[in-house]
Design a protein around this motif. Sequence first.
Motif, PDB file in Angstrom:
ATOM      1  N   TYR A 101      -1.914   8.168   4.146  1.00  0.00           N
ATOM      2  CA  TYR A 101      -1.983   9.560   4.634  1.00  0.00           C
ATOM      3  C   TYR A 101      -3.322  10.198   4.280  1.00  0.00           C
ATOM      4  O   TYR A 101      -3.903  10.932   5.090  1.00  0.00           O
ATOM      5  CB  TYR A 101      -0.835  10.367   4.042  1.00  0.00           C
ATOM      6  CG  TYR A 101      -0.901  11.836   4.401  1.00  0.00           C
ATOM      7  CD1 TYR A 101      -0.585  12.270   5.693  1.00  0.00           C
ATOM      8  CD2 TYR A 101      -1.302  12.787   3.464  1.00  0.00           C
ATOM      9  CE1 TYR A 101      -0.662  13.612   6.031  1.00  0.00           C
ATOM     10  CE2 TYR A 101      -1.384  14.128   3.794  1.00  0.00           C
ATOM     11  CZ  TYR A 101      -1.063  14.526   5.079  1.00  0.00           C
ATOM     12  OH  TYR A 101      -1.142  15.852   5.413  1.00  0.00           O
ATOM     13  N   ALA A 102      -3.825   9.909   3.075  1.00  0.00           N
ATOM     14  CA  ALA A 102      -5.086  10.505   2.639  1.00  0.00           C
ATOM     15  C   ALA A 102      -6.240  10.112   3.552  1.00  0.00           C
ATOM     16  O   ALA A 102      -7.169  10.898   3.785  1.00  0.00           O
ATOM     17  CB  ALA A 102      -5.385  10.095   1.198  1.00  0.00           C
ATOM     18  N   ILE A 103      -6.188   8.893   4.082  1.00  0.00           N
ATOM     19  CA  ILE A 103      -7.267   8.409   4.948  1.00  0.00           C
ATOM     20  C   ILE A 103      -7.073   8.824   6.407  1.00  0.00           C
ATOM     21  O   ILE A 103      -7.999   9.298   7.064  1.00  0.00           O
ATOM     22  CB  ILE A 103      -7.375   6.875   4.861  1.00  0.00           C
ATOM     23  CG1 ILE A 103      -7.764   6.449   3.447  1.00  0.00           C
ATOM     24  CG2 ILE A 103      -8.401   6.336   5.870  1.00  0.00           C
ATOM     25  CD1 ILE A 103      -7.713   4.947   3.210  1.00  0.00           C
ATOM     26  N   TYR A 104      -5.835   8.680   6.901  1.00  0.00           N
ATOM     27  CA  TYR A 104      -5.613   8.822   8.339  1.00  0.00           C
ATOM     28  C   TYR A 104      -4.937  10.129   8.755  1.00  0.00           C
ATOM     29  O   TYR A 104      -5.026  10.516   9.930  1.00  0.00           O
ATOM     30  CB  TYR A 104      -4.760   7.649   8.847  1.00  0.00           C
ATOM     31  CG  TYR A 104      -5.420   6.312   8.668  1.00  0.00           C
ATOM     32  CD1 TYR A 104      -6.420   5.883   9.536  1.00  0.00           C
ATOM     33  CD2 TYR A 104      -5.070   5.472   7.614  1.00  0.00           C
ATOM     34  CE1 TYR A 104      -7.039   4.657   9.366  1.00  0.00           C
ATOM     35  CE2 TYR A 104      -5.679   4.237   7.436  1.00  0.00           C
ATOM     36  CZ  TYR A 104      -6.666   3.840   8.305  1.00  0.00           C
ATOM     37  OH  TYR A 104      -7.276   2.620   8.140  1.00  0.00           O
ATOM     38  N   GLY A 105      -4.258  10.784   7.824  1.00  0.00           N
ATOM     39  CA  GLY A 105      -3.556  12.002   8.203  1.00  0.00           C
ATOM     40  C   GLY A 105      -2.421  11.703   9.167  1.00  0.00           C
ATOM     41  O   GLY A 105      -1.888  10.591   9.203  1.00  0.00           O
ATOM     42  N   VAL A 106      -2.060  12.699   9.988  1.00  0.00           N
ATOM     43  CA  VAL A 106      -0.952  12.566  10.934  1.00  0.00           C
ATOM     44  C   VAL A 106      -1.385  13.057  12.304  1.00  0.00           C
ATOM     45  O   VAL A 106      -1.924  14.167  12.426  1.00  0.00           O
ATOM     46  CB  VAL A 106       0.285  13.370  10.471  1.00  0.00           C
ATOM     47  CG1 VAL A 106       1.415  13.278  11.490  1.00  0.00           C
ATOM     48  CG2 VAL A 106       0.776  12.882   9.114  1.00  0.00           C
ATOM     49  N   ASP A 107      -1.155  12.239  13.326  1.00  0.00           N
ATOM     50  CA  ASP A 107      -1.342  12.703  14.697  1.00  0.00           C
ATOM     51  C   ASP A 107      -0.249  13.695  15.047  1.00  0.00           C
ATOM     52  O   ASP A 107       0.865  13.641  14.518  1.00  0.00           O
ATOM     53  CB  ASP A 107      -1.259  11.515  15.675  1.00  0.00           C
ATOM     54  CG  ASP A 107      -2.575  10.767  15.753  1.00  0.00           C
ATOM     55  OD1 ASP A 107      -3.620  11.377  15.465  1.00  0.00           O
ATOM     56  OD2 ASP A 107      -2.553   9.572  16.090  1.00  0.00           O
TER      57      ASP A 107
ATOM     58  N   ARG B  66       0.838  -1.189   0.000  1.00  0.00           N
ATOM     59  CA  ARG B  66       0.000   0.000   0.000  1.00  0.00           C
ATOM     60  C   ARG B  66       0.872   1.238   0.000  1.00  0.00           C
ATOM     61  O   ARG B  66       1.810   1.344   0.772  1.00  0.00           O
ATOM     62  CB  ARG B  66      -0.914  -0.005   1.224  1.00  0.00           C
ATOM     63  CG  ARG B  66      -2.070   0.972   1.118  1.00  0.00           C
ATOM     64  CD  ARG B  66      -3.056   0.752   2.230  1.00  0.00           C
ATOM     65  NE  ARG B  66      -4.284   1.480   1.991  1.00  0.00           N
ATOM     66  CZ  ARG B  66      -5.289   1.535   2.855  1.00  0.00           C
ATOM     67  NH1 ARG B  66      -5.216   0.860   3.990  1.00  0.00           N
ATOM     68  NH2 ARG B  66      -6.378   2.218   2.573  1.00  0.00           N
ATOM     69  N   ASP B  67       0.540   2.168  -0.856  1.00  0.00           N
ATOM     70  CA  ASP B  67       1.314   3.390  -0.966  1.00  0.00           C
ATOM     71  C   ASP B  67       1.045   4.297   0.227  1.00  0.00           C
ATOM     72  O   ASP B  67      -0.095   4.401   0.699  1.00  0.00           O
ATOM     73  CB  ASP B  67       0.945   4.100  -2.267  1.00  0.00           C
ATOM     74  CG  ASP B  67       1.880   5.260  -2.561  1.00  0.00           C
ATOM     75  OD1 ASP B  67       1.531   6.401  -2.220  1.00  0.00           O
ATOM     76  OD2 ASP B  67       2.971   5.003  -3.105  1.00  0.00           O
ATOM     77  N   TRP B  68       2.105   4.981   0.678  1.00  0.00           N
ATOM     78  CA  TRP B  68       1.959   5.824   1.870  1.00  0.00           C
ATOM     79  C   TRP B  68       0.983   6.973   1.629  1.00  0.00           C
ATOM     80  O   TRP B  68       0.345   7.464   2.569  1.00  0.00           O
ATOM     81  CB  TRP B  68       3.316   6.351   2.323  1.00  0.00           C
ATOM     82  CG  TRP B  68       3.964   7.345   1.379  1.00  0.00           C
ATOM     83  CD1 TRP B  68       4.879   7.087   0.418  1.00  0.00           C
ATOM     84  CD2 TRP B  68       3.741   8.764   1.355  1.00  0.00           C
ATOM     85  NE1 TRP B  68       5.242   8.244  -0.230  1.00  0.00           N
ATOM     86  CE2 TRP B  68       4.561   9.285   0.319  1.00  0.00           C
ATOM     87  CE3 TRP B  68       2.933   9.635   2.090  1.00  0.00           C
ATOM     88  CZ2 TRP B  68       4.588  10.649   0.014  1.00  0.00           C
ATOM     89  CZ3 TRP B  68       2.962  10.997   1.775  1.00  0.00           C
ATOM     90  CH2 TRP B  68       3.780  11.485   0.748  1.00  0.00           C
TER      91      TRP B  68
END
Length: 296
Positions: free
Chosen positions: A14-20, A8-10
């Motif tokens: 990132y598009a789904i979960y973003g960054v904490d 799975r591409d990063w």
Amino acid sequence: MGKTTTSRDWTQIYAIYGVDQWQTLLFLLFHALLFTILSVLYLLYFDAMGAFFESLFSVTGVTLPGGAARFAAGFTGSVTAISAVCLFFAAANFFYSAVPLHHDMALRMVGAVSDWSTVKHALDLGCGRGILLNAVATQLKKEGSSGRVVGLDRNKTTTLKTLRTAKIEGVGEYVTCREGDVRSLPFGDNYFDVVVSGVFVHTVGKEYGKRTVEAAAERTRVVGEVVRVLKPGGVGVVWDLLHVPEYVRRLQELKMEDIRVSERVTAFMVSSHIVSFRKPSQHIVGSGEVRLEWRC
């Protein structure tokens, strides 16, 4: 031991979960850019900076050998450039740890459970954005299981966001989230077949300071709660930073079986490990064996 892998591409993650803690990432990037600009200015105006240091030394009345001012300017510029590189590296490692590494470690944790087809109830402590939670739900879906996974977080807003990511991943029917305190889990004894947690337990007790006795007591209390809610024969898998040795000691005290610790994986600029264990079907006497055999 089962193994679950997927490519799975990063960017998808990132598009789904973003960054904490995106504020930390912005802080690192801002200062990296600031130090980069300063480094370039030192390079472009090196002679002027040398003259500045020379005048500074003369004002203070310090007599230095020839070329000392230029050396001071060069040394300061070099330190500034090195600082910029280190900050960029720290920002890159933070992003890597929060997105692609987190997803990869979630899959490895799922792979630590040999048979998901028999799992009816699973729990993710500190589910956060839901990367690990949804990995568990996806595995349940692949197995055709009727099981469900509960995500527990101390923030109600976070749990609502996590439910949205589960729907995006197509596993909404396998996931439920609730707010709660991991130091006193709102579940009965011997309830879950599997309990997982990813880079969360180390944050418990931080109000007492990271390396205080009180904080350590809070973390080991969480480990005790994990054991309490696991069914006999149930499996626990925890990926965490820095404090895994104290979790292992607590698990040994609680007479857990098949305790395994992964090799060191650098995450968020510090060491991390996965520890897995099995709750015995009946009480055992003697300290559990710790196997250092995973390859992460």
